[in-house]
Design a protein around this motif. Structure first.
Motif: not given
Length: 329
Positions: A55-59, A71-78, A95-99, A299-302
């Protein structure tokens, strides 16, 4: 009579107390219920070698001691994931399916589908040098590469691995596919390999003596970076490579194109940028990292960074991502 009994009891009582204490010391083991300590999201000894995204915000960051950070830019999701085998993880891809697939020392691979458990598989690598250095999702399957010419290809589920290894004692560092479907691998001893049959056969070309670390293509142009700050550029789809001037002698570990410019990163937190892949300049973002830069991810503009520190380049600023307490998974 009563007085005699009380007097006798008074004489015996101190010895009874002493005997009871001795018995307790010898046979009764105290137990302590420790309070659970929260697992820190990242620790001072953590280092990270690769990053991928769902996705766009899951690393996903692959690191030493079997650690994957999610995680991503939201600290609570790490969240912090610990693999079932405590080995250094060198690469991670999605993968494209998220594996999610991580690879590392000893030929170990770890796959996770959806919110399931991590499943491990050990690929048949060399007993002498069995490190898997990189893994990439290349459209319809995963490729894992590493020491002693190791090349493995899987299906989209990261199963049914096929051994496509290159003969020889050579460490392979990075793999990509260009717009024409040709596979490219950067390797030790200044060698770049290519395959136009999906890895069934390989041909190599020596570009120098420094180890080549990373390769990327964009709109017909290819760029290779390596140790000693070396940079090579191709404008004919990799048919020929030309050495270009580099503003650094630091080892360069990764190169990408973020849609508007080329970026390279390496030892000592060095960052380079170029519009055309020919003329390069040092990039000095505000609050920039001083640790090594192992991998860059658009990741987008980042641009997300994995290395001695993790974070992002957002415009001209470096933002380190938070070392907050996270959830152990």
């Amino acid at each position: 009579m009563v007085g005699k009994v009380l007097g006798f009891a008074a004489q015996v009582a101190p010895w009874a107390v002493v005997s009871g204490l001795a018995y307790a010391a010898a046979f009764i083991k105290p137990s302590v219920e420790p309070l659970p300590l929260p697992q820190p999201l990242s620790e001072s000894r953590d280092t990270f070698y690769d990053v991928s995204a769902t996705g766009s915000d899951r690393f996903w960051f692959a690191g030493n001691n079997g650690v994957v950070l999610e995680g991503g830019t939201d600290p609570s999701t790490w969240a912090r994931h610990s693999m079932p085998h405590n080995i250094n993880l060198q690469g991670i891809a999605t993968s494209d399916d998220g594996l999610v697939l991580a690879v590392g020392n000893g030929g170990w691979t770890f796959r996770r589908e959806g919110g399931g458990q991590w499943e491990s598989t050990q690929l048949p690598v060399s007993d002498i040098a069995g490190k898997l250095i990189e893994v990439a999702w290349l459209g319809d399957g995963f490729f894992a590469i590493g020491e002693m010419g190791a090349v493995f290809r899987s299906n989209a589920e990261a199963e049914d691995w096929v051994n496509l290894s290159i003969d020889g004692d050579v460490g392979l560092n990075d793999i990509t596919r260009d717009n024409d479907g040709v596979l490219w691998i950067t390797a030790e001893f200044g060698t770049v390999y290519q395959s136009d049959d999906n890895g069934e056969s390989w041909s190599g070309e020596e570009l120098g003596y420094e180890s080549l670390r990373s390769v990327a293509f964009f709109d017909g142009t290819g760029v290779i970076v390596g140790n000693g700050g070396v940079i090579f550029r191709s404008t004919d789809g990799g048919d020929s490579w030309t050495s270009v001037s580099s503003p650094t002698s630091e080892h360069l570990y990764d190169v990408i194109h973020d849609g508007s410019r080329w970026l390279a990163g390496g030892n000592g937190g060095v960052l380079l940028e170029s519009v055309d892949g020919d003329e390069w300049r040092l990039l000095t973002p505000e609050n920039g990292t001083t640790g090594y830069v192992a991998r860059l991810l658009t990741a987008g503009d980042r641009v997300v960074v994995a290395g001695q520190e993790i974070g992002q380049l957002d415009g001209g600023r470096w933002d380190a991502w938070p070392a907050t307490r996270g959830e152990e998974k």
